[in-house]
Motif scaffolding. Structure first.
Motif, short mmCIF file in Angstrom:
data_model
loop_
_atom_site.label_atom_id
_atom_site.label_comp_id
_atom_site.label_asym_id
_atom_site.label_seq_id
_atom_site.Cartn_x
_atom_site.Cartn_y
_atom_site.Cartn_z
N PHE A 1 0.83 -1.20 0.00
CA PHE A 1 0.00 0.00 0.00
C PHE A 1 0.87 1.26 0.00
O PHE A 1 0.52 2.26 -0.63
N THR A 2 1.98 1.22 0.71
CA THR A 2 2.88 2.38 0.74
C THR A 2 3.36 2.72 -0.66
O THR A 2 3.27 3.87 -1.09
N VAL A 3 3.85 1.73 -1.37
CA VAL A 3 4.36 1.96 -2.72
C VAL A 3 3.22 2.43 -3.64
O VAL A 3 3.38 3.38 -4.41
N LEU A 4 2.09 1.76 -3.54
CA LEU A 4 0.94 2.11 -4.37
C LEU A 4 0.45 3.54 -4.11
O LEU A 4 0.26 4.33 -5.05
N LEU A 5 0.28 3.89 -2.84
CA LEU A 5 -0.21 5.22 -2.49
C LEU A 5 0.79 6.31 -2.85
O LEU A 5 0.40 7.37 -3.37
N MET A 6 2.06 6.06 -2.57
CA MET A 6 3.07 7.07 -2.91
C MET A 6 3.09 7.31 -4.42
O MET A 6 3.09 8.46 -4.87
N GLY A 7 3.09 6.24 -5.19
CA GLY A 7 3.10 6.38 -6.65
C GLY A 7 1.87 7.13 -7.15
O GLY A 7 1.97 8.04 -7.97
N PHE A 8 0.71 6.73 -6.63
CA PHE A 8 -0.54 7.36 -7.07
C PHE A 8 -0.57 8.84 -6.72
O PHE A 8 -0.89 9.68 -7.57
N PHE A 9 -0.23 9.18 -5.48
CA PHE A 9 -0.34 10.58 -5.06
C PHE A 9 0.78 11.45 -5.61
O PHE A 9 0.59 12.65 -5.81
N TYR A 10 1.97 10.87 -5.87
CA TYR A 10 2.99 11.66 -6.55
C TYR A 10 2.54 11.96 -7.99
O TYR A 10 2.76 13.04 -8.50
N GLY B 1 7.24 10.08 4.05
CA GLY B 1 7.14 9.34 5.30
C GLY B 1 5.97 8.38 5.36
O GLY B 1 5.63 7.87 6.43
N THR B 2 5.35 8.11 4.21
CA THR B 2 4.17 7.25 4.18
C THR B 2 4.44 5.87 4.78
O THR B 2 3.59 5.31 5.46
N VAL B 3 5.61 5.33 4.55
CA VAL B 3 5.91 3.99 5.09
C VAL B 3 5.81 3.99 6.61
O VAL B 3 5.31 3.02 7.21
N PHE B 4 6.23 5.06 7.24
CA PHE B 4 6.18 5.12 8.70
C PHE B 4 4.74 5.23 9.19
O PHE B 4 4.36 4.61 10.19
N VAL B 5 3.94 6.01 8.49
CA VAL B 5 2.52 6.14 8.84
C VAL B 5 1.83 4.79 8.68
O VAL B 5 1.09 4.35 9.56
N GLN B 6 2.06 4.14 7.55
CA GLN B 6 1.42 2.85 7.28
C GLN B 6 1.78 1.82 8.36
O GLN B 6 0.90 1.13 8.87
N LEU B 7 3.05 1.71 8.67
CA LEU B 7 3.47 0.70 9.65
C LEU B 7 3.02 1.05 11.06
O LEU B 7 2.55 0.19 11.80
N ALA B 8 3.12 2.32 11.43
CA ALA B 8 2.72 2.71 12.79
C ALA B 8 1.23 2.52 13.02
O ALA B 8 0.82 1.96 14.05
N LEU B 9 0.42 2.95 12.08
CA LEU B 9 -1.03 2.84 12.27
C LEU B 9 -1.54 1.45 11.94
O LEU B 9 -2.47 0.96 12.58
N GLY B 10 -0.97 0.81 10.92
CA GLY B 10 -1.46 -0.50 10.51
C GLY B 10 -1.07 -1.63 11.44
O GLY B 10 -1.78 -2.62 11.53
N LEU B 11 0.02 -1.48 12.13
CA LEU B 11 0.46 -2.54 13.05
C LEU B 11 0.04 -2.28 14.47
O LEU B 11 0.14 -3.15 15.33
#
Length: 166
Positions: free
Chosen positions: A108-117, A147-157
């Motif tokens: 999701f991190t890769v997908l969201l970053m690519g989409f929003f960039y 920093g999306t990867v940090f948001v994804q991992l912090a909230l998702g885990l």
């Protein structure tokens, strides 16, 4: 010690378990929202920065919320599944679910970053940015996306912060 945590999942009252699992998740969501609030406060106190900058940061909120929703999707699905398998005494299956959750969050991190960039600018206009505010909005969201990867991992885990999976 690990058996004590697993035993607690099987024997402790539902209300207390829900509280111990919900509090970290709620705190993580509050901290995520506070980042945006603190950023706005900080920007508002910069000499020479006008209302356009604050508005530019404000229009990024739907994107930030959407990114958080993807992490909540993984956490809300994975945590109960892992808890069910832990309750059944199948620690290996619960760990596999956790691993799949991490993989999905990274995807999701890769997908969201690519989409929003790629589509961030038109979306920001759709969310209310103007020609005067778009430069601030794009700058802010590009930094946030890094920093999306940090948001994804912090909230998702975070829902997996239950006593049985620590």
């Amino acid at each position: 010690m690990q058996q004590d945590k697993e035993q607690r999942m099987a024997t402790e009252g539902i209300g207390k378990l829900m509280l111990t699992m919900a509090v970290p998740s709620v705190i993580a969501q509050i901290i995520n929202i506070l980042y945006s609030i603190v950023d706005r406060i900080y920007i508002g106190h910069i000499e020479g920065v006008n209302m356009e900058a604050l508005t530019g940061v404000g229009v990024t909120f739907p994107i930030i919320t959407l990114i958080s929703a993807f992490s909540a999707f993984v956490g809300a699905g994975g945590a109960p599944l892992a808890a069910i398998w832990l309750g059944n005494g199948d620690r290996k299956r619960a760990e596999k679910i956790l691993g799949n959750g991490v993989t999905l969050l990274l995807f999701f991190t890769v997908l969201l970053m690519g989409f929003f960039y790629a589509f961030g600018r038109p979306l920001l206009y759709l969310f209310g940015a103007s020609d005067a505010t778009i430069v601030y909005a794009v700058d802010y969201i590009n930094i946030y996306l890094a920093g999306t990867v940090f948001v994804q991992l912090a909230l998702g885990l975070n829902p997996r912060g239950s006593p049985g999976l620590q």
